[in-house]
Scaffold this active site. Structure first.
Site, PDB file in Angstrom:
ATOM      1  N   SER A  59       0.794  -1.229   0.000  1.00  0.00           N
ATOM      2  CA  SER A  59       0.000   0.000   0.000  1.00  0.00           C
ATOM      3  C   SER A  59       0.826   1.279   0.000  1.00  0.00           C
ATOM      4  O   SER A  59       0.273   2.368  -0.195  1.00  0.00           O
ATOM      5  CB  SER A  59      -0.943   0.013   1.208  1.00  0.00           C
ATOM      6  N   LYS A  93       0.346   3.428  -3.015  1.00  0.00           N
ATOM      7  CA  LYS A  93      -0.850   4.258  -3.166  1.00  0.00           C
ATOM      8  C   LYS A  93      -0.523   5.749  -3.099  1.00  0.00           C
ATOM      9  O   LYS A  93      -1.211   6.571  -3.707  1.00  0.00           O
ATOM     10  CB  LYS A  93      -1.874   3.903  -2.081  1.00  0.00           C
ATOM     11  N   VAL A 134       1.351  -3.658   4.111  1.00  0.00           N
ATOM     12  CA  VAL A 134       1.381  -4.921   4.845  1.00  0.00           C
ATOM     13  C   VAL A 134       2.630  -5.750   4.541  1.00  0.00           C
ATOM     14  O   VAL A 134       2.842  -6.791   5.152  1.00  0.00           O
ATOM     15  CB  VAL A 134       0.113  -5.773   4.608  1.00  0.00           C
ATOM     16  N   TYR A 167      -3.992   3.194   8.039  1.00  0.00           N
ATOM     17  CA  TYR A 167      -5.263   2.499   8.238  1.00  0.00           C
ATOM     18  C   TYR A 167      -6.040   3.130   9.384  1.00  0.00           C
ATOM     19  O   TYR A 167      -6.102   4.356   9.495  1.00  0.00           O
ATOM     20  CB  TYR A 167      -5.035   0.996   8.433  1.00  0.00           C
ATOM     21  N   TYR A 192      -4.342  -2.831 -10.237  1.00  0.00           N
ATOM     22  CA  TYR A 192      -4.180  -2.577  -8.800  1.00  0.00           C
ATOM     23  C   TYR A 192      -3.252  -3.591  -8.151  1.00  0.00           C
ATOM     24  O   TYR A 192      -2.350  -3.230  -7.364  1.00  0.00           O
ATOM     25  CB  TYR A 192      -5.547  -2.591  -8.136  1.00  0.00           C
TER      26      TYR A 192
END
Length: 303
Positions: free
Chosen positions: A63, A66, A257, A239, A188
């Site tokens: 992530s 992103k 992660v 998160y 993705y």
């Protein structure tokens, strides 16, 4: 600032930390990583990099990517993006479906999975290859032409991607996804599979420490857009633990992660720390502790 001395001190402290969490177990390539592995790098604005531990060991960025996809899409379409994704903390797990229904298919922020899918979708519409655009940016900003996707990781995520598929189809039902969902998911999952080291990601993140200016001196983001990305990182980047991260670390940050976390000190430097052992919210236990120590030892913070 003697960053090397600071990093050496942090590594000594982390080595004495007993609990390091557990590696992500739903992707075999991540589950195999030693949860006690540790690396950390600091990149200065001129490209000088300091590191400690396994700071040149490639790992799955997940992530963290992103952030860079968001930067690319903002560069292409500007504020129009914010009509399709919010800027608020979610307070829910990163792959939650709950909020989407009562918010009419508009994800709460760009860093939960639903929001990242929207950003990747919009970037793909504008470029024809969102994952490829991301990889080109990371290679250029890190100075590492060998950065690449890990197709085994992407395939593993695809095999466990039912929740992300549900998010994509649900948002498509509200008209908030342009591309076919299977195509979007391929983009993705490849995006998240990028493998890079702490040195690579710290260097790439100096884009935000330089207020949107790339390593070659050209501008990707306006100063205002760079501020927007840093602000969303601070409030939404870890998160549903973003409040605790801001309290402990006090820097814009984004975790993955795979055990990595990037952080930005605007106008000074960028950092990346990696340790695969995660807490229950999906953030690196040693990574958060190391960044907490960094801001404590240096006094560098946005507050």
């Amino acid at each position: 600032m003697d960053y090397q001395q600071v990093l050496d001190r942090i590594a000594e402290e982390i080595a004495r930390t007993p609990g390091r969490g557990r590696s992500a177990d739903y992707i075999p390539a991540l589950a195999a990583r030693d949860p006690r592995a540790f690396g950390m790098a600091v990149a200065e604005l001129d490209g000088t990099v300091h590191g400690v531990g396994e700071w040149r060991e490639p790992f799955s960025a997940q992530s963290i990517t992103k952030v860079f996809t968001l930067a690319l899409d903002l560069a292409h379409e500007g504020d129009e993006l914010w009509e399709h994704v919010g800027r608020e903390p979610s307070g829910n797990p990163f792959n939650s479906l709950v909020q989407l229904e009562y918010e009419n298919g508009i994800p709460r922020n760009p860093f939960i999975n639903a929001g990242a899918l929207v950003v990747t979708d919009r970037l793909h519409t504008r470029t024809g290859d969102a994952a490829g655009e991301l990889l080109r940016l990371l290679r250029a900003e890190s100075g590492n032409p060998d950065l690449d996707f890990d197709l085994a990781v992407a395939a593993s995520e695809t095999a466990h991607g039912d929740r992300n598929a549900a998010l994509g189809h649900f948002m498509a039902s509200y008209g908030n996804i342009d591309n076919p969902v299977p195509l979007l998911l391929d983009q993705y999952f490849r995006q998240c599979s990028v493998t890079a080291s702490c040195a690579d990601l710290a260097l790439a993140a100096t884009l935000l420490a330089r207020h949107g200016i790339r390593a070659d001196g050209t501008r990707l983001l306006t100063r205002s857009q760079a501020k927007q990305v840093n602000a969303v990182m601070l409030t939404c980047g870890t998160y549903d633990a973003a409040g605790d991260f801001a309290y402990r670390v006090g820097l814009p940050g984004k975790s993955g992660v795979g055990g990595g976390i990037i952080a930005v000190v605007p106008g000074r430097c960028a950092l990346c720390v990696w340790s695969p052992g995660l807490d229950e919210r999906g953030n690196s236990v040693a990574g958060v502790a190391a960044l907490d120590l960094f801001t404590t030892l240096t006094g560098l913070s946005v507050f």
